[in-house]
Design an enzyme around this catalytic site. Structure first.
Site, PDB file in Angstrom:
ATOM      1  N   TYR A 477       3.899   4.302  -0.403  1.00  0.00           N
ATOM      2  CA  TYR A 477       4.174   3.002   0.616  1.00  0.00           C
ATOM      3  C   TYR A 477       5.396   2.731   0.942  1.00  0.00           C
ATOM      4  O   TYR A 477       5.747   1.704   1.581  1.00  0.00           O
ATOM      5  CB  TYR A 477       3.380   1.826  -0.220  1.00  0.00           C
ATOM      6  CG  TYR A 477       1.831   2.022  -0.124  1.00  0.00           C
ATOM      7  CD1 TYR A 477       1.103   1.492   1.078  1.00  0.00           C
ATOM      8  CD2 TYR A 477       0.987   2.309  -1.083  1.00  0.00           C
ATOM      9  CE1 TYR A 477      -0.194   1.601   1.200  1.00  0.00           C
ATOM     10  CE2 TYR A 477      -0.345   2.207  -0.934  1.00  0.00           C
ATOM     11  CZ  TYR A 477      -0.866   1.878   0.181  1.00  0.00           C
ATOM     12  OH  TYR A 477      -2.346   1.933   0.107  1.00  0.00           O
ATOM     13  N   LEU A 478       6.320   3.262   0.148  1.00  0.00           N
ATOM     14  CA  LEU A 478       7.775   2.999   0.155  1.00  0.00           C
ATOM     15  C   LEU A 478       8.585   3.982   1.176  1.00  0.00           C
ATOM     16  O   LEU A 478       8.684   5.037   0.399  1.00  0.00           O
ATOM     17  CB  LEU A 478       8.384   2.858  -1.219  1.00  0.00           C
ATOM     18  CG  LEU A 478       7.646   1.725  -1.781  1.00  0.00           C
ATOM     19  CD1 LEU A 478       8.387   1.548  -3.314  1.00  0.00           C
ATOM     20  CD2 LEU A 478       8.135   0.357  -1.186  1.00  0.00           C
TER      21      LEU A 478
END
EC number: 5.6.2.1
Length: 519
Positions: A477-478
């Site tokens: 997600y990053l």
């Protein structure tokens, strides 16, 4: 009792897990016993009628002894195994894609065993069958040399589909889901997909304000359908909830996402703990992980939720006019390629970037900066509800760390005393030699202070991280460019944040981001 080979093999799966809390769970034991009996001979079935009367300790000890023996292996033996593994990797671990030799992620088929599932999965304990060549679909080019199946066997099918990225697939017997063998995360095709994912999230950044204004307007819509869609979207945006798909009844665990929330999953509090309009969520999300959160929301959202819950039973759908398909179509209309997951990716990455800006103090040393990074990462993991059970060894490793800290404090006290007396000597003698001694004692004190600080930071980090899983958000997600830029800006070695595998996966980002990169 001597078991038949099939029954014995399945028994060993249970024996290997004896120390695991799974084997104490009622549902695990029930499912296991049912599947184990299917593998028994009639004679065995007549004798073995109750799992609680079966004693697996001897088997369990046998496997523990084997594990111990593996640990005690000599360097030469370990090297030999390593060489054999590398030989396998050379033979099976690569493929050629678009004229490039690419690494395959995992070329070994999952062995049989007992299904674990996450959370309280209703199928835990069931027998995962052995996958045979007859279950396997191979996917390669028409002109490629098809890998040969083991002697006496044949593949289920060989196909040449260049629209998909998998090389091998089979269907597993527990959930009936299709499993794949794909390319390694460091391969070009995976890297490109990863990059596109974050670019889509960056596109959302440009239009997110417009989307937010739009759904705020929709809270007042005349159409119930539109209102429900707008409140669901607010949750997906603000709380990073997953959209939640329709599922067959009784097929799988009772887990829900945003669209499939039921009335029983939320409680409304006009006032709670000094905050107004609080929504209390309590449901099982993906992988049966509990989502529990109390969130103050805007008054309009609160009033709408009261409306959606009117005259409904606890088991009724909260958003009864909304299905995931409608929501996804609406998201596509707002921005090409937009899904609930893009919101999760966007909110996760933007949170990391903001937190890093807030938490990083320029004058901190590197261990303190890494603590700040992990704290920023934790904020994201909490947003995405990535939890884990505290590691079994947690208490023990904390005690070890604490005793290291105590020892270091003693060393530091001694060093400070030494420095004090050296200073006293220097005052009296005033010669070059004693001056030198003072300098070296000073350095020793500084060094110990740094080491102590490092250990204390480590302890804080571990304690805060007890029930939070950082890995999922870090890998999925990053935007890695945020991390690369941060490392370059503050002179933190990238190895301190990403391990070797992660550095390979994010190789595309290492070269792409300079220290001014903005998500």
């Amino acid at each position: 009792m001597k078991l038949s080979p099939k029954a014995e093999e399945v028994a060993t799966f249970f024996a290997k897990m004896l120390d695991h809390e799974y084997t104490t769970k009622e549902i695990f034991r029930k499912n296991f016993f049912k599947d184990w009996r299917k593998e028994m001979t009639n004679e065995e079935k007549n004798i073995i009628t109750s799992l609680s009367k079966c004693d697996f300790t001897q088997m369990s000890q046998y496997f523990k002894a084997q594990t111990e023996a593996r640990k005690q292996m000599s360097k030469e033996e370990k090297l030999k195994i390593k060489e054999e593994n590398e030989k396998l990797l050379k033979e099976y671990g690569f493929c050629v894609m678009d004229n490039h030799r690419e690494r395959i992620a995992n070329f070994k088929i999952e062995p049989p065993g007992l299904f674990r599932g996450r959370g309280n999965h209703p199928k835990m304990g069931m027998l995962k069958r052995r996958i045979m060549p007859e279950d396997i679909i191979i996917n390669c080019s028409k002109d490629a040399k098809v890998p040969s199946p083991p002697p006496g066997h044949k593949w289920k099918e060989v196909r040449h589909d260049n629209k998909v990225t998998w090389l091998v697939s089979w269907t597993e017997n527990i959930q009936g889901s299709i499993k794949y063998i794909m390319l390694n995360p460091s391969s070009r095709i995976k890297g490109e997909k990863d990059w596109q994912k974050y670019e889509t999230a960056r596109r959302l950044k440009k239009c997110v304000d417009k989307i937010r204004n739009q759904y705020r307007e929709d809270w007042k819509s005349k159409e119930m359908k539109v209102r429900q869609r707008a409140v669901a979207l607010y949750f997906i945006d603000k709380l990073a909830l997953r959209a939640g798909n329709e599922k067959e009844e009784g097929e799988t665990a009772d887990t829900v996402g945003c669209c499939s929330l039921r009335v029983e999953h939320i409680n409304l509090h006009p006032e709670l703990d000094g905050q107004e309009y609080v929504v209390e969520f309590d449901f099982l999300g993906k992988d049966s992980i509990r989502y529990y959160n109390k969130v103050p929301v805007e008054k309009r959202v609160f009033k709408n939720l009261q409306l959606f819950m009117e005259n409904k039973q606890p088991e009724d759908d909260l958003f009864d006019r909304l299905i995931t398909g409608i929501l996804n179509k609406h998201l596509q209309d707002l921005m090409e390629g937009l899904t609930a997951k893009v919101f999760r990716t966007y909110n996760a990455s933007i949170t990391l970037q903001q937190q890093l800006k807030e938490l990083t103090a320029p004058d901190e040393n590197i261990p303190a900066k890494i603590l700040s990074y992990n704290r920023a990462n934790r904020a994201v993991a909490i947003l995405c509800n990535h939890q884990r059970a505290p590691p079994k060894t947690f208490e023990k490793s904390m005690m070890n760390l604490q005793s290291k800290i105590d020892a270091k404090k003693e060393q530091l006290a001694d060093a400070r005393r030494d420095l004090k007396s050296a200073k006293a000597d220097a005052k009296v003698l005033k010669d070059a030699k004693t001056k030198k001694v003072v300098e070296s004692k000073k350095k020793a004190v500084q060094r110990l202070e740094e080491q102590l600080m490092k250990l204390e930071v480590q302890a804080t980090d571990r304690e805060e991280n007890k029930q939070i899983a950082l890995g999922t958000s870090k890998l999925n997600y990053l935007d890695p460019r945020i991390t690369m830029a941060w490392c370059k800006k503050w002179g933190v070695p990238i190895e301190k944040i990403y391990n070797k595998t992660q550095r390979e996966k994010f190789a595309w980002a290492i070269d792409m981001a300079d220290e001014d990169y903005e998500f």
